[in-house]
Design an enzyme around this catalytic site. Structure first.
Site, mmCIF file in Angstrom:
data_model
loop_
_atom_site.group_PDB
_atom_site.id
_atom_site.type_symbol
_atom_site.label_atom_id
_atom_site.label_comp_id
_atom_site.label_asym_id
_atom_site.label_seq_id
_atom_site.Cartn_x
_atom_site.Cartn_y
_atom_site.Cartn_z
ATOM 1 C CD GLU A 10 45.241 46.001 41.510
ATOM 2 O OE1 GLU A 10 45.349 46.649 42.584
ATOM 3 O OE2 GLU A 10 44.354 46.213 40.676
ATOM 4 C CG HIS A 153 40.575 47.460 42.716
ATOM 5 N ND1 HIS A 153 40.956 48.739 42.377
ATOM 6 C CD2 HIS A 153 39.293 47.560 43.164
ATOM 7 C CE1 HIS A 153 39.956 49.577 42.628
ATOM 8 N NE2 HIS A 153 38.949 48.875 43.113
ATOM 9 C CG ASP A 158 40.779 46.634 37.776
ATOM 10 O OD1 ASP A 158 39.696 46.035 37.902
ATOM 11 O OD2 ASP A 158 41.346 47.222 38.716
#
Length: 240
Positions: A10, A153, A158
């Site tokens: 991220e 997210h 993920d």
């Protein structure tokens, strides 16, 4: 290569060249295409705010990241975790671009030099499903992978979802065999039925069915100068 690492990051934005930084990096290990249970996850203080659009996606605020380590403090553990493995990333160019920028700041070689190889699962998905949506969410839906926890997210979540998707994405005709760890499991499987004494019944056409078949062939003969292929023998000569 039996050891694979599924990785995700991220970031504060979309462009490492403009100063955007990694704020989370996570990875899960696959061994012989199965989750081993080993994983890596670190939050990172980027020393800059996230773009508002990025913040809406990941939800990691400046306040939350303020006391987290810098990338240079976690990089050794990350590189040890991925060393010599095939690293699987969805849209690899994006994540690798950020990793390379962080490594360059530390005077370290690019990410590809620390792992065995890099596989882009997005490229694999596009080759299998051209013209369709191939985002992680779309692939989860296509393969029946539960992504209901993905309200925001997160790199670790993920990576876990991508690991499941990747196994489905790369499962071939011999996938059932690939799921077995060794010959001992074959011995424990259900015995195969012995069909050597089974006789397959043959049902011959009756006169009515033969006459109907002949009528169809006659109609085909009228529409084809060389006669229907069903009347021709292997040498190409028309049979009676």
């Amino acid at each position: 290569m039996t050891r694979q690492i599924v990785l995700d990051t991220e970031t504060t934005g979309l462009n490492p060249a403009s100063g955007d930084r990694i704020i989370e990096v996570a990875a899960v290990e696959l061994f012989k295409r199965r989750r081993s249970g080993a994983h890596f996850q670190r939050y990172v203080n980027p020393q800059r705010p996230s773009h508002p659009d990025a913040l809406r996606v990941h939800g990691l605020t400046e306040e939350f990241l303020a006391d987290k380590p810098l990338f240079g403090q976690v990089v050794a553990d990350l590189l040890d975790f991925v060393r010599d493995a095939e690293v699987i990333i969805h849209n690899a160019a994006f994540d690798v671009g950020f990793l390379d920028a962080e490594l360059d700041r530390l005077g370290l070689p690019p990410f590809a030099q620390h792992c065995g190889s890099i596989t882009d699962s997005l490229t694999l998905a596009r080759s299998q499903f051209p013209g369709k949506f191939n985002s992680l969410d779309a692939l989860c839906k296509r393969f029946g992978v539960d992504n209901t926890r993905r309200t925001l997210h997160g790199a670790l979540l993920d990576a876990e979802l991508l690991a499941e998707v990747y196994v489905w994405l790369t499962r071939g005709q011999d996938s059932l065999v690939m799921e077995l760890d060794g010959p001992e499991l074959l011995a424990e499987s259900d015995p195969v039925d012995d069909l050597s004494g089974f006789v397959l019944p043959v049902q011959l056409a009756d006169d009515t069915e033969l006459q109907a078949h002949a009528a169809i062939l006659q109609s085909l003969d009228k529409g084809c100068a060389s006669g229907s292929v069903w009347r021709q023998d292997p040498d190409g000569l028309q049979s009676a």
